[in-house]
Design a protein around this motif. Sequence first.
Motif, mmCIF file in Angstrom:
data_model
loop_
_atom_site.group_PDB
_atom_site.id
_atom_site.type_symbol
_atom_site.label_atom_id
_atom_site.label_comp_id
_atom_site.label_asym_id
_atom_site.label_seq_id
_atom_site.Cartn_x
_atom_site.Cartn_y
_atom_site.Cartn_z
ATOM 1 N N SER A 65 -2.924 55.593 21.941
ATOM 2 C CA SER A 65 -4.172 55.591 22.016
ATOM 3 C C SER A 65 -4.780 53.995 22.383
ATOM 4 O O SER A 65 -4.555 53.079 21.872
ATOM 5 C CB SER A 65 -5.280 55.802 20.957
ATOM 6 N N ALA A 113 -9.274 56.115 25.515
ATOM 7 C CA ALA A 113 -9.742 55.779 24.178
ATOM 8 C C ALA A 113 -11.078 55.017 24.339
ATOM 9 O O ALA A 113 -11.580 54.521 23.510
ATOM 10 C CB ALA A 113 -8.823 54.859 23.552
ATOM 11 N N GLN A 340 -7.611 59.849 20.436
ATOM 12 C CA GLN A 340 -6.326 60.429 20.790
ATOM 13 C C GLN A 340 -6.024 60.679 22.127
ATOM 14 O O GLN A 340 -7.302 60.990 22.933
ATOM 15 C CB GLN A 340 -5.992 61.756 20.070
ATOM 16 N N TRP A 341 -4.989 60.667 22.861
ATOM 17 C CA TRP A 341 -4.783 60.915 24.232
ATOM 18 C C TRP A 341 -5.091 62.407 24.552
ATOM 19 O O TRP A 341 -4.514 63.204 23.565
ATOM 20 C CB TRP A 341 -3.181 60.684 24.451
#
Length: 494
Positions: A65, A113, A340-341
């Motif tokens: 992130s 992010a 999070q991704w």
Amino acid sequence: MGKPTGFLDYERKTAGKVKPLERIKHYKEFSIPLSKEEQEIQGARCMDCGIPFCQSGIMIGGGVSGCPVNNLIPEWNDLIHKGLWKEAVRRLLKTNNFPEFTGKVCPAPCEAACTAGIHGPAISIKENECSIIERAYEEGVIVPNPPKVRTGKKVAVIGSGPAGLAAADQINKRGHLVTVFERHDRLGGLLMYGIPNMKLDKTLIDRRINLMKAEGINFEVNANVGENVDTKELLENFDAVVLACGATNPRDLKVEGRDLDGIYFAVDFLKETTKSLLDSNLEDKAYVSAEGKDVIVIGGGDTGTDCVATSLRHGCNSLVQFEIMNKLPSERGENNPWPQWPRIHKVDYGQEEFEAVHGEDPRKFAVTVKKFVGDNEGRVKEVITVDVNWEKNEKGFMVPKEVPGTEKSWKADLVLLAMGFVGAETNLPSLLGVELDERTNVKANYGEFKTNADKVFACGDVRRGQSLVVWAINEGRACAREVDNFLMGYTILP
């Protein structure tokens, strides 16, 4: 912050693209950059949000992130908004040795992010970064800056990918004498031969290499350490050795018929096309061609996408891309929150191009290959697949289970295996007496980078496994600090 309401006042705008049906006629980059004025407006969208998750580079939920090199993103966004481009590039180069590479090929975990992205479009961080470095080159801001004092210490860096180049660049800045050994005929590692030209024009790599040469770094090509470069002499002649030779052992698919002709690893297919393109504009025909063939691409990642795009440019007859994973949702799930991704379905450039030509996405999800079928001459002619469901096993892990009655046959003249890599090639570590971990990567702790062998360090994919270019730069920089500390007893490298 020059424009507190910029993210509300201005819409996100990114570079244009040459239309798919036009760009598949060539291998040139196809983005159309924004103007200087438009890019400055995009810089104004940055919120300077107080806690810049964009530059955090931490692992959350199994993925990164924010930016792994901790780029000072809000600072240089604000600087370009104010028209202070020279100051912006100085801030950018404090953390990233090669923003011209990451600005082209990084998947931008920083944008995933971005605080503005919680409820709207994220800041166009990646393109802002790319515009800063390219304008700096255009305006003559980027010039050779060799160290004023040399220490007399000599360091060998094995591998000229992003990790090796970053390590070499930092070690050279400290005043140590650096020689980079590259086994191929061109420098850049997977930047050169693993990424197609339409994603990263190779003149950008040559431009940076020439700058590094002017700063005093020595480069040796066709130098395969362990074969035509003796490892014993290397250890005797250098005060430290950095292994940055990548995780280049491709994942194989061991099913019936794997030994048939016409089945290739994707990395070899892509390398041959790029080398032929650079050597002769493809006129030497020294590459595996997809022209007129029915192509099967096995693997759904970036490399698989590159195979799709390259096969289209060759002039393939048909193409199908198999992905063993389920199709991801179009939006974040509750178990995948910001920052999070985002695990969401995306259409990359190769699929976009295929759809423009054939009217559909080439990907088939939740499919695995059962076997390859050949003709009388030992060449592949069919691929047999079966659908899978993902279920928990007795240990609680999700595993694919075949769905009975779903076998299907697909025509295939050319099969490309794009399933990633499983670790480092083991010959060189063995010759250097370096231990490997359970994944056959070189064993060296992050933050230390020291192997069990005296004065031998490791960084990048060879240590951590296949990863992003930006992680390779992170590791190269961090490894350089440890090498400097080893050589001098202290370090002043950032």
